[in-house]
Design a protein around this motif. Sequence first.
Motif, PDB file in Angstrom:
ATOM      1  N   PRO A 176       1.486  -8.505  25.443  1.00 43.36           N
ATOM      2  CA  PRO A 176       0.722  -7.605  24.555  1.00 43.36           C
ATOM      3  C   PRO A 176       1.439  -6.291  24.285  1.00 43.36           C
ATOM      4  N   GLU A 177       2.340  -5.903  25.185  1.00 40.65           N
ATOM      5  CA  GLU A 177       3.108  -4.669  24.974  1.00 40.65           C
ATOM      6  C   GLU A 177       4.319  -4.887  24.086  1.00 40.65           C
ATOM      7  N   GLY A 178       4.600  -6.131  23.707  1.00 41.24           N
ATOM      8  CA  GLY A 178       5.733  -6.417  22.840  1.00 41.24           C
ATOM      9  C   GLY A 178       6.991  -6.843  23.547  1.00 41.24           C
ATOM     10  N   ASP A 179       6.943  -6.949  24.862  1.00 43.50           N
ATOM     11  CA  ASP A 179       8.126  -7.382  25.601  1.00 43.50           C
ATOM     12  C   ASP A 179       8.333  -8.885  25.433  1.00 43.50           C
ATOM     13  N   PRO A 180       9.589  -9.338  25.285  1.00 45.03           N
ATOM     14  CA  PRO A 180       9.834 -10.778  25.114  1.00 45.03           C
ATOM     15  C   PRO A 180       9.548 -11.548  26.400  1.00 45.03           C
ATOM     16  N   VAL A 181       9.131 -12.796  26.223  1.00 47.74           N
ATOM     17  CA  VAL A 181       8.915 -13.693  27.361  1.00 47.74           C
ATOM     18  C   VAL A 181       9.915 -14.835  27.216  1.00 47.74           C
ATOM     19  N   PRO A 182      11.022 -14.778  27.950  1.00 47.85           N
ATOM     20  CA  PRO A 182      12.019 -15.847  27.825  1.00 47.85           C
ATOM     21  C   PRO A 182      11.612 -17.110  28.580  1.00 47.85           C
ATOM     22  N   ASP A 183      12.217 -18.223  28.193  1.00 52.26           N
ATOM     23  CA  ASP A 183      12.041 -19.512  28.857  1.00 52.26           C
ATOM     24  C   ASP A 183      10.581 -19.953  28.907  1.00 52.26           C
ATOM     25  N   ASP A 239       9.779 -23.274   4.972  1.00 53.56           N
ATOM     26  CA  ASP A 239       9.634 -22.115   5.850  1.00 53.56           C
ATOM     27  C   ASP A 239       8.299 -21.429   5.606  1.00 53.56           C
ATOM     28  N   GLN A 240       7.848 -20.685   6.614  1.00 50.80           N
ATOM     29  CA  GLN A 240       6.639 -19.889   6.497  1.00 50.80           C
ATOM     30  C   GLN A 240       6.795 -18.645   7.365  1.00 50.80           C
ATOM     31  N   PRO A 241       5.899 -17.674   7.234  1.00 49.63           N
ATOM     32  CA  PRO A 241       6.048 -16.424   7.998  1.00 49.63           C
ATOM     33  C   PRO A 241       6.084 -16.679   9.495  1.00 49.63           C
ATOM     34  N   PRO A 242       6.775 -15.827  10.259  1.00 51.24           N
ATOM     35  CA  PRO A 242       6.849 -16.008  11.716  1.00 51.24           C
ATOM     36  C   PRO A 242       5.469 -15.975  12.353  1.00 51.24           C
ATOM     37  N   GLN A 243       5.328 -16.747  13.409  1.00 51.15           N
ATOM     38  CA  GLN A 243       4.067 -16.810  14.147  1.00 51.15           C
ATOM     39  C   GLN A 243       4.330 -16.456  15.602  1.00 51.15           C
ATOM     40  N   ASP A 244       3.938 -15.238  15.996  1.00 47.59           N
ATOM     41  CA  ASP A 244       4.115 -14.801  17.384  1.00 47.59           C
ATOM     42  C   ASP A 244       2.922 -15.240  18.227  1.00 47.59           C
ATOM     43  N   ILE A 245       3.185 -15.427  19.497  1.00 50.44           N
ATOM     44  CA  ILE A 245       2.122 -15.789  20.428  1.00 50.44           C
ATOM     45  C   ILE A 245       2.250 -14.917  21.669  1.00 50.44           C
ATOM     46  N   GLU A 246       1.115 -14.358  22.122  1.00 51.39           N
ATOM     47  CA  GLU A 246       1.111 -13.431  23.240  1.00 51.39           C
ATOM     48  C   GLU A 246       0.715 -14.137  24.530  1.00 51.39           C
ATOM     49  N   LEU A 247       1.410 -13.788  25.587  1.00 54.10           N
ATOM     50  CA  LEU A 247       1.086 -14.260  26.920  1.00 54.10           C
ATOM     51  C   LEU A 247       0.708 -13.059  27.771  1.00 54.10           C
TER      52      LEU A 247
END
Length: 336
Positions: A176-183, A239-247
Amino acid sequence: ARAALVLPAAALLVSDLPGGPAAGSPVILAWDTVLPGFLLPLAPPVVMASLGLLLAALFKESPVSDLTPVPPARNGEADYSSGVAVCGAVRTPGGAAVPRAVLTLVDAAGRQCGRAASGDDGRFALSGPAPGGYMLIASATGHRPRAVGVTVREATAELEVLLGGPGRLRGRVRTPEGDPVPDAVVTMTDPQGDVVATARSAADGGYRLEGLVAGDYTLAAGAPGRRPGALPVTVVNGDQPPQDIELTGGAVLRGAVRNDAGRPVADARVTLTDNHGEVAGTVLTCEKGQFAFTALAPGEYTVVAAGYPPVATGLQLSGGEHSERDLRLGHDSATT
């Protein structure tokens, strides 16, 4: 020749008629004189013509198609009456079955030698081709067609054909803070619950799903130490707009359960509930009395330990926080 035969007959008839000329009359004598000279020149052509007709009747040949019939062309198809079966399944890259896909088997000369359609479970079966090399063409509505090489041997050939769609989905897995979640494992399921695509997020949290068929799906992601997240998405062709998902989550709660003497309590049941009274997890303590809860969302919780008279304690967790809380279990001296 026909006139030569008719005229003598007519003369005989005339001679037989009552009142007709008598035998040896000038008319009959004239015919007796004329006929040999008239017929002899015509005899050779008549004989030759008759021989020719007879020979033609005796040695007449039938057409080639009567002796060696040629089957009509069937759109370039090759007819294989027996051979080895080709079986398999048509699926999406995610493993979901593709029903009603059309499969065509083509030999090295480009002739069709088999055709079938997949069932509701994606399975298909083609029978008849002789051992050798072939090309299998698969197509289905909403999917990209695909052609694969097939080598048919003496045993039944079993293969899996993957058909993807023209849709693509990309985005990032983040906190939720915008930090990436790798793997993180990113999974997409269709309305029937079948997995149609899966991927892992990169170091920057980015992911990309290819070969999607247009439609409505559920996008989910999960990563160690975090609560899984899910949201509905609609895929279009291209293609379509990016879809982010929060963990969210990532908080870890550890602790130990001990008795009044300070000794660890093994196999004590520890239950964690949130501020709505929902159970977030239940574990048993190990031989050292320790317990742990991971992938907790930020919020208020209550820890309850049982095995002795229940003991509860409240605590507040923040995102990504690692917290420890020990619990002391003991008997009431008035009841022992």
